[in-house]
Enzyme design. Structure first.
Site, PDB file in Angstrom:
ATOM      1  N   ARG A  27       0.821  -1.213   0.000  1.00 47.12           N
ATOM      2  CA  ARG A  27       0.000   0.000   0.000  1.00 47.12           C
ATOM      3  C   ARG A  27       0.859   1.269   0.000  1.00 47.12           C
ATOM      4  NH1 ARG A  27      -5.169  -1.395   1.512  1.00 47.12           N
ATOM      5  NH2 ARG A  27      -5.615   0.801   1.886  1.00 47.12           N
ATOM      6  N   ASN A  99      -4.637   6.562   6.825  1.00 46.50           N
ATOM      7  CA  ASN A  99      -4.617   6.152   5.425  1.00 46.50           C
ATOM      8  C   ASN A  99      -5.746   6.891   4.731  1.00 46.50           C
ATOM      9  OD1 ASN A  99      -4.638   4.803   2.936  1.00 46.50           O
ATOM     10  ND2 ASN A  99      -5.956   3.183   3.747  1.00 46.50           N
ATOM     11  N   GLU A 470       0.331  -3.208 -22.787  1.00 49.43           N
ATOM     12  CA  GLU A 470       0.536  -3.793 -21.465  1.00 49.43           C
ATOM     13  C   GLU A 470       2.017  -4.132 -21.259  1.00 49.43           C
ATOM     14  OE1 GLU A 470      -0.851  -3.874 -18.787  1.00 49.43           O
ATOM     15  OE2 GLU A 470       0.084  -5.525 -17.713  1.00 49.43           O
ATOM     16  N   GLU A 477       7.305   0.431 -15.719  1.00 43.17           N
ATOM     17  CA  GLU A 477       6.936   0.454 -14.303  1.00 43.17           C
ATOM     18  C   GLU A 477       8.036  -0.097 -13.385  1.00 43.17           C
ATOM     19  OE1 GLU A 477       3.604  -2.177 -13.736  1.00 43.17           O
ATOM     20  OE2 GLU A 477       2.922  -1.114 -11.973  1.00 43.17           O
ATOM     21  N   HIS A 493       3.268   8.014 -38.590  1.00 43.89           N
ATOM     22  CA  HIS A 493       2.590   9.304 -38.394  1.00 43.89           C
ATOM     23  C   HIS A 493       3.262  10.130 -37.291  1.00 43.89           C
ATOM     24  CE1 HIS A 493      -0.491   8.122 -41.202  1.00 43.89           C
ATOM     25  NE2 HIS A 493      -0.629   6.979 -40.550  1.00 43.89           N
ATOM     26  N   LYS A 588       0.656  -0.725  -4.702  1.00 45.14           N
ATOM     27  CA  LYS A 588      -0.203  -1.751  -5.309  1.00 45.14           C
ATOM     28  C   LYS A 588      -1.646  -1.271  -5.432  1.00 45.14           C
ATOM     29  CE  LYS A 588      -1.035  -5.837  -6.910  1.00 45.14           C
ATOM     30  NZ  LYS A 588      -0.607  -6.020  -8.323  1.00 45.14           N
TER      31      LYS A 588
HETATM   32  O1  M6R Z   1      -6.296  -2.585  -8.728  1.00 47.40           O
HETATM   33  P1  M6R Z   1      -6.537  -2.020 -10.090  1.00 47.40           P
HETATM   34  O2  M6R Z   1      -6.619  -3.058 -11.159  1.00 47.40           O
HETATM   35  O3  M6R Z   1      -7.702  -1.085 -10.128  1.00 47.40           O
HETATM   36  O4  M6R Z   1      -5.238  -1.144 -10.380  1.00 47.40           O
HETATM   37  C1  M6R Z   1      -5.147  -0.341 -11.523  1.00 47.40           C
HETATM   38  C2  M6R Z   1      -3.728   0.114 -11.744  1.00 47.40           C
HETATM   39  O5  M6R Z   1      -3.287   0.898 -10.680  1.00 47.40           O
HETATM   40  C3  M6R Z   1      -2.776  -1.078 -11.904  1.00 47.40           C
HETATM   41  O6  M6R Z   1      -3.205  -1.945 -12.893  1.00 47.40           O
HETATM   42  C4  M6R Z   1      -1.352  -0.590 -12.250  1.00 47.40           C
HETATM   43  O7  M6R Z   1      -1.348  -0.017 -13.519  1.00 47.40           O
HETATM   44  C5  M6R Z   1      -0.395  -1.777 -12.152  1.00 47.40           C
HETATM   45  N1  M6R Z   1       0.624  -1.477 -11.194  1.00 47.40           N
HETATM   46  C6  M6R Z   1       0.239  -2.153 -13.432  1.00 47.40           C
HETATM   47  O8  M6R Z   1       1.101  -3.225 -13.291  1.00 47.40           O
END
Ligand code: M6R
Length: 593
Positions: A27, A99, A470, A477, A493, A588
């Site tokens: 978190r 939080n 993706e 990331e 383009h 996360k």
């Molecule tokens: O928990 P969620 O699927 O809603 O999260 C969405 C994004 O924050 C999440 O997919 C983020 O892009 C990942 N860290 C990508 O690996």
């Protein structure tokens, strides 16, 4: 987007506080701290850095049975020692961990300034602790102080609060951020996530929004915003779902990629039972009735939505796909009979929750697809489907993405009773195994070649373009390499201007109908000096291709080929010596907008 823990009646709770916080690092992990109450004093130890670092600053043993702890993902103020939690009130009598985000903290700050409060930090939390103190000093009762504060504070919060005048209680307060109480024999725990408490209990009480109260060694009191007592009983959770163990793997990300084949088996077994699709009939008929499917999600879940949108076009339905953070501020429901699908691995993404509130206000039928049973999105959903992917810990989403696409494939085919999808998914499992067992060395080799490069491009067309998006997100990331994905036809383009000698371009070639065009793009970038890596399907392959994947139906590209992209990002990050599971600046669960 932080994690909080607390323990009351627990003699020397050091292990729980530290181990619990470590489980909450998903978190946020830019600073951490602990507050303990003993001898009428609150002692705070906190610093910038990880929980492991915090542990080195703590005494051997906590001389207390009451402590609260925090791991932070900075929202207000830099991630430094001053801004880290716990925060303490002006009189040093009350300390707090938080939080969430207080939206009106500047107004509250001005209000407190008029009552002679000054502030040492840039955080919204320091405002909250002083507001509570002000009300406590006015009426001498903490519960009243919480209720009054709740009426003023706007935004999201899960709070644990301690007060030197009451060494037997942790006060709690919640709105729009999760807070659970762990019921134990001899003491009581509290945390943002049941996962932090599983070593001690499997029974939890979940606070609802706008509830506050206090926990003691053997007692829990909860009230609603009107001050009425709320009776709640602890419910048992399946600990297996909450456990997070590396099982001998060096990183969660690698473990989670390796789990993908089992995740597909699991999802098939849940949604295809006795040779029939297994979905709620009302859900299917609402979806059949719809003329437009609206997808709303963020990040990786948004990429899964792009694939899903195309799946429903089979039924002459249109699809509109939006980033939650955009749609929330410009809500639109295209179509005469729209149906919304919200996708979120965590089920706690603030942007998506915001959208769900709007959708519920408009009474538009919607489905939540999430991996997290009990999450906010699931609880407020008209329909929900779980991904059954098992807990995903690594910040980079991998197995959940594949589960999202696999589930969308099954659900879309269920509308027309097209059972072929199941055979097709089993075929994908073979390919995933092939990538795992036969292509890892080659992938490591590519990773070595790109690890020190500044920019990388990914290209694809059709479903391969979604895959490329993706793949590119995953690489940037966790490896911090600048990476972009383009639809093959778009590079001429504009983006082709960026191609330089030796720049890596990774290209997916898995769709027979567009092979010719994407091969053309390979030549175009090569002619400008790019170093190409091609991932091609067997029947479309050439000798010069880098990786050759066995045959599978193109619509499942994101299921079959994504492990390649995930392993590649993993190895690049690993070879660069980065913290694969906890990349910088990320968390996360993105629980702030
Ligand atoms: O928990 P969620 O699927 O809603 O999260 C969405 C994004 O924050 C999440 O997919 C983020 O892009 C990942 N860290 C990508 O690996």
């Amino acid at each position: 987007m932080c994690g909080i823990v607390g323990a009351v009646g627990f003699i020397n709770p050091k292990e729980y506080i530290i181990e619990g916080l470590k489980k909450l690092e998903y978190r946020g992990y830019d600073s951490a701290g602990v507050a303990m109450l003993s001898d009428n004093t609150i002692k705070i130890i906190k610093d910038k850095g990880t929980i492991d670092h915090l542990a080195t600053l703590l005494p051997e043993c906590f001389d207390t049975d009451l402590a609260i702890g925090h791991t932070r993902w900075a929202t207000h103020g830099a991630p430094n020692k001053t801004n880290s939690h716990p925060h303490i009130s002006k009189s040093k009598k009350i300390s707090i961990v938080h939080n969430g985000v207080i939206e009106n903290y500047l107004d509250v700050k001005s209000f407190l300034n008029k009552h002679n409060y000054d502030f040492a930090t840039s955080t919204d939390t320091e405002v909250v602790v002083n507001l509570i103190e002000l009300f406590y000093e006015q009426n001498g009762d903490m519960l009243t102080a919480l209720q009054k504060s709740m009426r003023i504070l706007k935004g999201s919060y899960a709070l644990c609060i301690i007060n030197v005048d009451d060494p037997n209680s942790i006060y709690i307060m919640k709105n729009c951020s999760p807070l659970l109480i762990g019921a134990c024999e001899d003491f009581t725990l509290v945390s943002s996530d049941a996962g932090a408490m599983t070593k001690y209990t499997d029974r939890f009480i979940e606070l609802s929004d706008l509830e506050y109260g206090k926990i003691q060694k053997d007692k829990v009191e909860i009230y609603n915003i009107n001050g009425q007592r709320v009776d709640k009983v602890a419910t048992k959770k399946n600990l297996e779902d909450l456990e997070i163990d590396l099982n001998g793997y060096p990183h969660y990300m690698l473990k989670e990629i390796d789990e993908i084949e089992n995740v597909i088996h699991k999802i098939i077994s849940q949604y295809y039972v006795d040779d029939e699709f297994n979905f709620d009939k009302d859900l299917l008929s609402d979806m059949r009735r719809a003329d437009n499917i609206i997808f709303i999600a963020c990040g990786t879940s948004y990429h899964a939505s792009l694939v899903g949108g195309r799946y429903f076009e089979v039924y002459n339905k249109s699809a509109s796909i939006y980033f939650a953070s955009e749609w929330a501020f410009h809500p639109t429901f295209p179509g005469n009979k729209p149906f919304v699908i919200l996708i979120s691995q965590s089920g706690e993404t603030a942007d998506v929750i915001h959208c769900q509130k709007i959708i519920n206000e408009h009474k538009i039928p919607h489905l939540v697809i999430t991996n997290t049973d009990g999450s906010t999105l699931q609880r407020n959903a008209m329909y929900y489907l779980l991904l059954y992917a098992g807990r995903e810990i690594s910040v980079a989403s991998t197995k959940a993405y594949v589960a999202q696409v696999a589930l969308l494939a099954i659900l879309s085919r269920a509308l027309g009773d097209i059972k072929q999808v199941i055979t097709d998914l089993y075929k994908c499992i073979d390919i995933i195994r092939d990538i795992r067992y036969h292509w890892q060395d080659k992938i490591k080799d590519i990773a070595m070649q790109i690890k020190d490069i500044k920019d990388v491009f990914y290209l694809g067309r059709g479903y391969d373009y979604f895959m490329a998006l993706e793949a590119s997100l995953k690489l940037k990331e966790i490896s911090y390499i600048h990476s972009e994905a383009f639809a093959g036809g778009e590079i001429k383009h504009g983006p082709i201007a960026l191609i330089e000698q030796g720049m890596p371009v990774i290209i997916f070639i898995t769709d027979p109908e567009i092979t010719h065009s994407i091969r053309g793009n390979v030549e175009e970038v090569k002619a400008r000096g790019a170093k190409t890596f091609t991932i091609a399907r067997d029947s479309l392959s050439r000798e010069t291709d880098t990786i050759i994947i066995q045959e599978y139906p193109s619509y499942l590209s994101s299921v079959a080929v994504s492990p390649f992209a995930f392993y590649l990002a993993y190895y690049v990050s690993l070879f660069k010596g980065y913290n694969v599971d906890k990349p910088r600046n990320l968390a996360k669960s993105v629980t702030v907008e």
